[in-house]
Design a protein around this motif. Structure first.
Motif, PDB file in Angstrom:
ATOM      1  N   ARG A 100       1.962  -3.028   3.919  1.00  0.00           N
ATOM      2  CA  ARG A 100       2.333  -1.910   4.526  1.00  0.00           C
ATOM      3  C   ARG A 100       1.643  -0.412   4.072  1.00  0.00           C
ATOM      4  NH1 ARG A 100       7.644  -4.483   4.623  1.00  0.00           N
ATOM      5  NH2 ARG A 100       8.195  -3.365   2.782  1.00  0.00           N
ATOM      6  N   ALA A 101       1.496  -0.447   2.761  1.00  0.00           N
ATOM      7  CA  ALA A 101       0.773   0.826   1.994  1.00  0.00           C
ATOM      8  C   ALA A 101      -0.588   0.563   2.427  1.00  0.00           C
ATOM      9  CB  ALA A 101       0.996   0.538   0.575  1.00  0.00           C
ATOM     10  N   LEU A 102      -1.287  -0.442   2.638  1.00  0.00           N
ATOM     11  CA  LEU A 102      -2.686  -0.598   2.819  1.00  0.00           C
ATOM     12  C   LEU A 102      -2.958  -0.539   4.243  1.00  0.00           C
ATOM     13  CD1 LEU A 102      -3.613  -3.555   0.447  1.00  0.00           C
ATOM     14  CD2 LEU A 102      -4.576  -1.125   0.441  1.00  0.00           C
ATOM     15  N   LEU A 103      -2.030  -0.570   5.244  1.00  0.00           N
ATOM     16  CA  LEU A 103      -2.353  -0.978   6.466  1.00  0.00           C
ATOM     17  C   LEU A 103      -2.937   0.494   7.179  1.00  0.00           C
ATOM     18  CD1 LEU A 103      -2.702  -2.540   9.057  1.00  0.00           C
ATOM     19  CD2 LEU A 103      -0.207  -1.873   9.558  1.00  0.00           C
ATOM     20  N   PRO A 104      -2.325   1.899   6.810  1.00  0.00           N
ATOM     21  CA  PRO A 104      -2.879   3.014   7.479  1.00  0.00           C
ATOM     22  C   PRO A 104      -4.357   3.235   7.223  1.00  0.00           C
ATOM     23  CG  PRO A 104      -0.452   3.156   6.947  1.00  0.00           C
ATOM     24  CD  PRO A 104      -1.111   1.780   6.112  1.00  0.00           C
TER      25      PRO A 104
END
Length: 205
Positions: A100-104
């Motif tokens: 979730r932290a890496l997705l954007p």
């Protein structure tokens, strides 16, 4: 709004990830080495010639996406092996938090990488790759944050220079710029962290 139970679970996941920071260093060193090697391979003249012949117009993007894919695939295999060794689930709450932290930044980097002209591609790839690494700073070793800042600063400097002059710093080509950042920074990171990976794998600081 988070409930007390959700907040406690979130804190538990973050605490677990922070406790495993030294383990991640053991995984990240060989991943960085693989990234550097992949960068050198896709930047060599024979590989460039092959892709230019078979994928005219998109050779640069395809080659460097391939290097990124290989790096991420090796990282995934190392995480899988480490999880099996420790008896942990592969898709753990911590892994989901990391995704979730890496997705954007990864999503934005992919769009910019695919659509922008070649002059700006190395800058934006470095910027979003750096932001992706920094997004994991709360549960990764400090060395990952330093690597992230290196990519972010290099990307911003390259972008500003390209915007003002319509060319890359030092007269570099996009491939040479990628070799210096994606390849060079990963080699430097691997060289700096490799001596500590044995103790990290044992879970000692």
């Amino acid at each position: 709004m988070q409930t007390a139970t959700e907040a406690e679970e979130h804190l538990r996941v973050i605490r677990s990830l922070m406790e495993k920071a030294t383990i991640y260093r053991a995984v990240s060193a060989p991943t960085a080495l693989a990234g550097g090697i992949a960068g050198v391979i896709v930047g060599t003249a024979p590989v460039q010639g092959f892709f230019n012949q078979h994928f005219p117009g998109t050779s640069f993007q395809i080659r460097w996406l391939l290097a990124l894919f290989v790096t991420l695939a090796i990282n995934g295999l190392l995480i899988l092996r480490e999880a099996q060794r420790r008896g942990d689930p592969v898709v753990s709450p911590g892994m989901r938090t990391a995704f979730r932290a890496l997705l954007p930044p990864v999503l934005c980097g992919g769009v910019f990488f695919a659509l922008l002209p070649g002059t700006y591609v190395p800058a934006f790839l470095a910027i979003f790759y750096g932001l992706g690494l920094l997004a994991t700073a709360h549960f990764a070793p400090k060395s990952i944050a330093w690597l992230g800042w290196s990519f972010l600063v290099a990307g911003l400097v390259t972008f500003i220079f390209s915007l003002l002059t319509n060319r890359l710093p030092g007269g570099l080509t996009p491939d040479l710029t990628m070799l210096a950042t994606f390849g060079g920074f990963h080699f430097i990171y691997a060289a700096c962290t490799w001596p500590r990976r044995a103790s990290s794998a044992r879970g000692t600081p």
